[in-house]
Write a protein that holds these residues in place. Structure first.
Motif, short mmCIF file in Angstrom:
data_model
loop_
_atom_site.label_atom_id
_atom_site.label_comp_id
_atom_site.label_asym_id
_atom_site.label_seq_id
_atom_site.Cartn_x
_atom_site.Cartn_y
_atom_site.Cartn_z
N UNK A 115 0.90 -1.15 -0.01
CA UNK A 115 -0.06 -0.07 0.14
C UNK A 115 0.73 1.39 -0.06
N UNK A 116 2.06 1.34 0.78
CA UNK A 116 2.68 2.35 0.97
C UNK A 116 3.56 2.53 -0.41
N UNK A 117 3.89 1.55 -1.08
CA UNK A 117 4.93 1.65 -2.30
C UNK A 117 4.32 1.89 -3.44
N UNK A 118 2.65 1.77 -3.65
CA UNK A 118 2.03 2.13 -4.77
C UNK A 118 1.92 3.62 -5.08
N UNK A 119 2.01 4.39 -4.09
CA UNK A 119 2.26 5.79 -4.25
C UNK A 119 3.51 6.24 -5.19
N UNK A 120 4.39 5.35 -4.85
CA UNK A 120 5.80 5.75 -5.83
C UNK A 120 5.31 5.43 -7.27
N UNK A 121 4.81 4.48 -7.60
CA UNK A 121 4.65 4.35 -9.05
C UNK A 121 3.88 5.50 -9.59
N UNK A 122 2.84 6.06 -8.95
CA UNK A 122 2.02 6.97 -9.36
C UNK A 122 2.90 8.47 -9.41
N UNK A 123 3.94 8.53 -8.68
CA UNK A 123 4.28 9.67 -8.66
C UNK A 123 5.59 9.70 -9.67
N UNK A 124 6.00 8.55 -10.15
CA UNK A 124 6.76 8.57 -11.43
C UNK A 124 5.63 8.66 -12.61
N UNK A 125 4.94 8.14 -12.45
CA UNK A 125 3.68 8.67 -13.43
C UNK A 125 3.28 9.95 -13.49
N UNK A 126 3.41 10.59 -12.81
CA UNK A 126 3.00 12.11 -12.73
C UNK A 126 4.27 12.93 -13.28
N UNK A 127 5.38 12.44 -13.14
CA UNK A 127 6.68 13.10 -13.62
C UNK A 127 6.46 12.85 -15.18
N UNK A 128 6.40 11.53 -15.56
CA UNK A 128 6.17 11.36 -16.95
C UNK A 128 4.98 12.55 -17.67
N UNK A 129 3.92 12.51 -16.78
CA UNK A 129 2.79 13.30 -17.32
C UNK A 129 3.14 14.58 -17.91
#
Length: 542
Positions: A467-481
């Motif tokens: 649960x705590x690690x999933x936010x990391x992949x969405x952060x990477x996606x935000x940077x890509x966005x």
């Protein structure tokens, strides 16, 4: 074809398209259960999705070229048969490795369905009339997107069915589509001389595969800085260079490099890659977060994705109507890319205790952004390129969107796996006796297979870490966005054309004839006679 004949033919085509969309969404909520049951790893979780995306992406342009050589109807039916075979074999898989292999075969059939259904629709419906049937396609997409996760969840939660039916469920629909197409789809077989760029396809698939394998294994199978990393990365670069050289010399390349001379097309493709990461990355790992970390059943996880799908359908429909009415599109495209970035930024804050109402709001924002971005990127390209390049440009945007999704799933999966391993390692260190209870395999506990055998305290720790690690992949996606936002901002808005594709192509041919006539008669661009006489040139007829 009469309106009734078109509707009859569309019934089989839409059912085939529904099967293609359903197979991509029905598995998402079942994957955590599948991987746990087959004792798979987090990396294998990613490859169950990536194998299908990679094979469908690589095969799509080949199916399109074959449509110029053979019967479109026969090719659609062949792709359905390949899909049925891959689905049945995937449902019988006893190991994750065989499941990945059969999912790749399933992807070959999906690549055919994705390419050939659109080609058949374009062959039997004129561009002027195609908008009349656009609602059918949108409804099919929405039904598969909403229904897929729900159907997958119900199948997994039903004891006498189980996850294997997630692969079988599309087979009856595919069989019915075969019968409908045989009875209703009647297209002339128009052949032309084409050259299929097999070498370019092979180089592209090799380069992407080497990159994906490197991202998946680095950090676990071997260090990031190592000989193996150098070999995989160097091989990927060489394959991409060979692909570019091949495309520059191929008679009919799968990705024509001349398209990249147009700024709008290039920027739209860059933005499409980011949108691909958004579409596939969010759906693949969202179901894992809801089930592994938050403890929801597959059915409940499917219901919780409705806000994102609702935002997607609502924004795409409303923005499309407004663009048609006012003729302006860049504002909606810009707003969509900003919403995608904002949605991922909000999702980057989630952990194992995030309030579900907030999560639903975040998902609605993300879905609204994807809905306004996805279709309008294609619109921007189709409005800019020459009529002769409409098909190639549209296919290029879709191709790179799928490619972005393929790479995105692999990269985000590797980021998630590594971060979960680090969190488990740190938390085991702080729990007295936990490391001994886990057998000393702290890093290995990042794998989903360990959930079935881990002691209760360690199982809770693993779920918390996911649960705590999933936010990391969405952060990477935000940077890509951010890249997508910048690309969209630099796209120049061109007034929407009022001519159909056929009308534009006829106009371009007329211009070519006029230019040749002026050269023959010795006239310049202003109509004044000159002493220059050029050899007559016949206009290209496609």
């Amino acid at each position: 074809m009469t309106h009734r004949q078109v509707l009859e033919a569309m019934s089989g085509l839409m059912l085939a398209m529904f099967v293609a969309f359903l197979s991509s969404t029905v598995v998402s909520n079942a994957l955590p259960t599948i991987i746990t049951d087959l004792r798979g790893t987090q990396n294998q979780y990613t490859w169950v999705v990536t194998a299908t995306l990679l094979s469908s992406t690589a095969s799509t342009p080949i199916w399109g070229k074959l449509a110029d050589l053979f019967s479109k109807k026969l090719l659609i039916q062949l792709s359905i048969v390949v899909f049925i075979a891959g689905s049945m074999l995937a449902g019988l898989a006893q190991t994750v490795e065989t499941l990945i292999a059969w999912r790749a075969l399933q992807g070959l059939g999906l690549g055919g369905l994705q390419a050939l259904v659109q080609i058949a629709i374009a062959a039997m419906i004129s561009p002027r009339e195609r908008g009349r049937y656009a609602g059918l396609m949108g409804s099919v997409f929405a039904a598969a997107t909403v229904g897929g996760p729900l159907i997958g969840g119900v199948l997994v939660d039903t004891s006498w069915l189980g996850w294997r039916w997630c692969f079988y469920v599309g087979v009856p629909f595919a069989a019915i589509a075969l019968v409908l197409l045989q009875r209703t789809l009647h297209l002339p077989v128009i052949r032309r001389d084409v050259t299929i760029d097999y070498l370019g396809t092979a180089f592209l698939a090799a380069g992407v595969s080497a990159l994906l394998i490197w991202v998946t294994l680095a950090g676990h199978g071997f260090p990031w800085v190592s000989v193996q990393s150098a070999l995989f990365l160097g091989g990927a670069i060489l394959a991409v260079v060979a692909f570019l050289v091949t495309e520059s010399r191929a008679a009919e390349p799968i990705v024509p490099l001349r398209l990249f001379r147009d700024r709008t097309t290039t920027l739209a493709i860059i933005a499409s890659i980011a949108v691909g990461v958004a579409m596939f990355g969010s759906t693949v790992f969202l179901g894992q977060y809801l089930q592994i970390s938050r403890g929801f059943s597959p059915t409940e996880a499917g219901l919780l994705t409705i806000p994102m799908v609702g935002g997607l359908v609502l924004s795409s429909t409303v923005s499309g109507l407004l663009i048609t009415r006012f003729g302006r599109w860049k504002a909606y495209l810009t707003a969509g890319s900003v919403l995608v970035m904002a949605g991922f930024g909000l999702l980057a804050t989630i952990d194992h205790e995030t309030d579900m109402v907030l999560l639903c709001v975040f998902l609605f924002v993300l879905g609204a952004g994807i809905g306004m971005s996805m279709q309008n990127l294609v619109l921007a390209v189709q409005n800019t390129v020459a009529a002769a390049d409409l098909g190639a440009a549209s296919s290029a945007v879709a191709f790179f969107r799928s490619l972005g999704g393929t790479v995105g799933v692999a990269v985000l999966g590797a980021v998630l796996s590594n971060h979960v391993g680090d969190l488990v390692q740190d938390r085991l260190t702080g729990m007295p006796g936990a490391a001994q209870a886990a057998g000393g395999g702290a890093v290995g506990l990042a794998d989903l297979a360990d959930l079935a055998d881990a002691p209760a305290p360690v199982e809770a720790l693993i779920r918390m870490s996911y649960g705590d690690a999933t936010g990391r992949i969405f952060l990477v996606s935000a940077v890509v966005s951010v890249v997508a936002v910048l690309a969209v901002l630099f796209i120049r808005e061109v007034a929407l054309r009022t001519e159909t594709g056929d009308e534009r192509e006829r106009a371009e041919r007329s211009d070519a004839v006029r230019i040749d006539t002026d050269r023959i008669e010795g006239r310049d661009a202003d109509g004044e006679r000159t002493d220059e006489v050029a050899r007559p040139r016949q206009p290209m007829v496609r």
